[in-house]
Design a protein around this motif. Structure first.
Motif, PDB file in Angstrom:
ATOM      1  N   THR A  88       2.047   7.778   8.140  1.00 22.61           N
ATOM      2  CA  THR A  88       2.064   6.724   7.122  1.00 22.61           C
ATOM      3  C   THR A  88       3.441   6.091   6.984  1.00 22.61           C
ATOM      4  OG1 THR A  88       2.376   8.490   5.490  1.00 22.61           O
ATOM      5  CG2 THR A  88       0.148   7.639   5.754  1.00 22.61           C
ATOM      6  N   VAL A  89       4.492   6.907   7.114  1.00 21.97           N
ATOM      7  CA  VAL A  89       5.855   6.375   7.018  1.00 21.97           C
ATOM      8  C   VAL A  89       6.167   5.519   8.239  1.00 21.97           C
ATOM      9  CG1 VAL A  89       8.307   6.975   6.960  1.00 21.97           C
ATOM     10  CG2 VAL A  89       6.691   8.237   5.546  1.00 21.97           C
ATOM     11  N   ARG A  90       5.744   5.979   9.423  1.00 19.82           N
ATOM     12  CA  ARG A  90       5.968   5.184  10.637  1.00 19.82           C
ATOM     13  C   ARG A  90       5.255   3.842  10.539  1.00 19.82           C
ATOM     14  NH1 ARG A  90       4.913  10.113  13.474  1.00 19.82           N
ATOM     15  NH2 ARG A  90       3.012   9.223  14.377  1.00 19.82           N
ATOM     16  N   ALA A  91       4.060   3.844   9.938  1.00 24.74           N
ATOM     17  CA  ALA A  91       3.318   2.591   9.759  1.00 24.74           C
ATOM     18  C   ALA A  91       4.064   1.667   8.804  1.00 24.74           C
ATOM     19  CB  ALA A  91       1.919   2.889   9.233  1.00 24.74           C
ATOM     20  N   CYS A  92       4.655   2.234   7.752  1.00 30.63           N
ATOM     21  CA  CYS A  92       5.439   1.439   6.807  1.00 30.63           C
ATOM     22  C   CYS A  92       6.655   0.823   7.483  1.00 30.63           C
ATOM     23  CB  CYS A  92       5.878   2.298   5.620  1.00 30.63           C
ATOM     24  SG  CYS A  92       4.578   2.658   4.430  1.00 30.63           S
ATOM     25  N   ILE A  93       7.317   1.604   8.329  1.00 28.95           N
ATOM     26  CA  ILE A  93       8.494   1.098   9.045  1.00 28.95           C
ATOM     27  C   ILE A  93       8.104  -0.071   9.946  1.00 28.95           C
ATOM     28  CG2 ILE A  93      10.210   1.656  10.793  1.00 28.95           C
ATOM     29  CD1 ILE A  93      10.881   2.794   8.091  1.00 28.95           C
ATOM     30  N   ILE A 111       8.529  -5.594   1.212  1.00 30.30           N
ATOM     31  CA  ILE A 111       9.380  -4.584   1.846  1.00 30.30           C
ATOM     32  C   ILE A 111       9.782  -3.520   0.831  1.00 30.30           C
ATOM     33  CG2 ILE A 111      11.694  -4.205   2.809  1.00 30.30           C
ATOM     34  CD1 ILE A 111      11.343  -6.835   4.333  1.00 30.30           C
ATOM     35  N   CYS A 112      10.139  -3.937  -0.381  1.00 30.97           N
ATOM     36  CA  CYS A 112      10.502  -2.964  -1.424  1.00 30.97           C
ATOM     37  C   CYS A 112       9.353  -2.010  -1.708  1.00 30.97           C
ATOM     38  CB  CYS A 112      10.913  -3.694  -2.703  1.00 30.97           C
ATOM     39  SG  CYS A 112      12.505  -4.528  -2.607  1.00 30.97           S
ATOM     40  N   ASN A 113       8.137  -2.530  -1.765  1.00 31.65           N
ATOM     41  CA  ASN A 113       6.976  -1.673  -2.000  1.00 31.65           C
ATOM     42  C   ASN A 113       6.796  -0.661  -0.871  1.00 31.65           C
ATOM     43  OD1 ASN A 113       6.241  -2.807  -4.442  1.00 31.65           O
ATOM     44  ND2 ASN A 113       4.884  -4.317  -3.535  1.00 31.65           N
ATOM     45  N   ARG A 114       7.020  -1.091   0.361  1.00 34.88           N
ATOM     46  CA  ARG A 114       6.867  -0.180   1.498  1.00 34.88           C
ATOM     47  C   ARG A 114       7.981   0.860   1.542  1.00 34.88           C
ATOM     48  NH1 ARG A 114       2.644  -1.082   5.093  1.00 34.88           N
ATOM     49  NH2 ARG A 114       1.188  -2.420   3.971  1.00 34.88           N
ATOM     50  N   VAL A 115       9.196   0.485   1.116  1.00 35.98           N
ATOM     51  CA  VAL A 115      10.276   1.472   1.034  1.00 35.98           C
ATOM     52  C   VAL A 115       9.922   2.531   0.009  1.00 35.98           C
ATOM     53  CG1 VAL A 115      12.671   1.851   0.349  1.00 35.98           C
ATOM     54  CG2 VAL A 115      12.098  -0.069   1.841  1.00 35.98           C
ATOM     55  N   LEU A 116       9.381   2.105  -1.130  1.00 39.29           N
ATOM     56  CA  LEU A 116       8.923   3.058  -2.145  1.00 39.29           C
ATOM     57  C   LEU A 116       7.854   3.976  -1.569  1.00 39.29           C
ATOM     58  CD1 LEU A 116       8.721   4.194  -5.019  1.00 39.29           C
ATOM     59  CD2 LEU A 116       7.158   2.315  -5.549  1.00 39.29           C
ATOM     60  N   GLU A 117       6.952   3.401  -0.792  1.00 39.92           N
ATOM     61  CA  GLU A 117       5.898   4.210  -0.162  1.00 39.92           C
ATOM     62  C   GLU A 117       6.501   5.257   0.776  1.00 39.92           C
ATOM     63  OE1 GLU A 117       2.109   5.535   1.094  1.00 39.92           O
ATOM     64  OE2 GLU A 117       2.786   4.409  -0.654  1.00 39.92           O
ATOM     65  N   HIS A 168      -2.378   2.638  -0.065  1.00 39.79           N
ATOM     66  CA  HIS A 168      -2.324   3.621   1.015  1.00 39.79           C
ATOM     67  C   HIS A 168      -2.941   4.963   0.604  1.00 39.79           C
ATOM     68  CE1 HIS A 168       0.186   0.895   3.326  1.00 39.79           C
ATOM     69  NE2 HIS A 168       0.925   0.729   2.249  1.00 39.79           N
ATOM     70  N   ILE A 169      -4.059   4.908  -0.087  1.00 35.82           N
ATOM     71  CA  ILE A 169      -4.802   6.109  -0.449  1.00 35.82           C
ATOM     72  C   ILE A 169      -6.288   5.835  -0.268  1.00 35.82           C
ATOM     73  CG2 ILE A 169      -3.113   7.056  -2.068  1.00 35.82           C
ATOM     74  CD1 ILE A 169      -4.606   5.789  -4.326  1.00 35.82           C
ATOM     75  N   GLY A 170      -7.107   6.889  -0.317  1.00 30.30           N
ATOM     76  CA  GLY A 170      -8.541   6.730  -0.186  1.00 30.30           C
ATOM     77  C   GLY A 170      -9.183   6.239  -1.469  1.00 30.30           C
ATOM     78  N   LYS A 171     -10.412   5.740  -1.350  1.00 31.64           N
ATOM     79  CA  LYS A 171     -11.121   5.222  -2.523  1.00 31.64           C
ATOM     80  C   LYS A 171     -11.380   6.317  -3.555  1.00 31.64           C
ATOM     81  CE  LYS A 171     -14.637   3.405  -0.396  1.00 31.64           C
ATOM     82  NZ  LYS A 171     -15.907   2.676  -0.226  1.00 31.64           N
ATOM     83  N   LYS A 172     -11.722   7.511  -3.086  1.00 28.14           N
ATOM     84  CA  LYS A 172     -12.000   8.602  -4.010  1.00 28.14           C
ATOM     85  C   LYS A 172     -10.754   8.973  -4.815  1.00 28.14           C
ATOM     86  CE  LYS A 172     -15.857  10.766  -1.551  1.00 28.14           C
ATOM     87  NZ  LYS A 172     -16.354  12.008  -0.910  1.00 28.14           N
ATOM     88  N   GLN A 173      -9.596   9.047  -4.125  1.00 31.57           N
ATOM     89  CA  GLN A 173      -8.352   9.373  -4.821  1.00 31.57           C
ATOM     90  C   GLN A 173      -7.985   8.273  -5.800  1.00 31.57           C
ATOM     91  OE1 GLN A 173      -5.003  10.133  -2.258  1.00 31.57           O
ATOM     92  NE2 GLN A 173      -3.613  10.580  -3.941  1.00 31.57           N
ATOM     93  N   LEU A 174      -8.192   7.022  -5.396  1.00 30.25           N
ATOM     94  CA  LEU A 174      -7.891   5.894  -6.279  1.00 30.25           C
ATOM     95  C   LEU A 174      -8.762   5.956  -7.530  1.00 30.25           C
ATOM     96  CD1 LEU A 174      -6.350   3.181  -6.648  1.00 30.25           C
ATOM     97  CD2 LEU A 174      -8.325   2.069  -5.585  1.00 30.25           C
TER      98      LEU A 174
END
Length: 219
Positions: A88-93, A111-117, A168-174
């Motif tokens: 997930t981090v590699r995808a954000c990068i 970009i700020c949102n992805r850095v937080l992720e 970046h989470i599943g529907k059930k977790q959301l």
């Protein structure tokens, strides 16, 4: 990059894409290979001792407020924490690289949102004792991110799939996060938010029904 021993008052993060680097942190040698990351705690003396010529990495820093969570995090992490970089981090990068290249509207905010992720995903890999104590805080961040997205796109038809993908989470977790934080599902929250926005528009005498329906994408 400096090879002199130094420290920062903030948290320092290095993500290795290619090559390798070797750090000395509080007298201990740490080698970062391709596909790994390193988090260095504030006030920890460190320096770079060796790196490959072809090294490619991404680095950023962030501050931690001195509250209970921050103190617990630093205590459990010690001087540093290193691990394999999550997918997930590699995808954000990759996403950040594309946004920096394209520079489309609002790319800085995205970009700020992805850095937080990236930060959240890496902190989730800390020992289970820390993860258990920070789950509530992490979910609160997710909920805030989701609600912000809903508010920013209130005039559009927002699906749960779209919202979960953005966070970046599943529907059930959301759904579970919304049930715990708002007492309703994500879909119900979106409907309520849209209804409240429509009520505000209807209360505005300058608005027309045709204009409201067009803005909210209703027939």
């Amino acid at each position: 990059i400096t090879r002199k021993r130094h420290y920062h008052k903030c948290v320092e993060v290095h993500i290795i894409e290619n090559g390798y680097q070797i750090y000395e942190i509080e007298g201990k040698s740490i080698q970062l290979e391709k596909g790994s990351f390193l988090i260095i705690s504030p006030l920890s003396y460190h320096c770079l001792t060796e790196e490959a010529n072809e090294t490619e990495k991404y680095s950023f820093t962030f501050d931690l407020k001195r509250n209970g969570m921050a103190e617990q995090l630093l205590t459990e992490m010690g001087s540093y924490f290193s691990c394999v970089t999550p997918v997930t981090v590699r995808a954000c990068i990759a996403y950040i690289k594309e946004e920096k290249r394209e520079r489309k509207p609002y790319h800085t905010l995205l970009i700020c949102n992805r850095v937080l992720e990236c930060i959240l995903q890496m902190l989730r890999l800390l020992p289970s004792a820390v993860a258990e104590k920070t789950v509530e805080e992490l979910e609160e961040v997710r909920l805030t991110l989701a609600k912000q997205y809903i508010g920013d796109n209130i005039c559009n038809s927002i699906s749960v799939d779209e919202l979960a993908d953005y966070c970046h989470i599943g529907k059930k977790q959301l759904t579970r996060i919304f049930l715990c934080g708002e007492g309703c599902t994500a879909a119900e929250y979106v409907r309520r938010a849209r209804y409240l926005h429509i009520e505000k528009l209807l209360a505005d005498p300058s608005q027309t029904l045709s204009g409201i329906s067009e803005e909210m994408h209703f027939c």
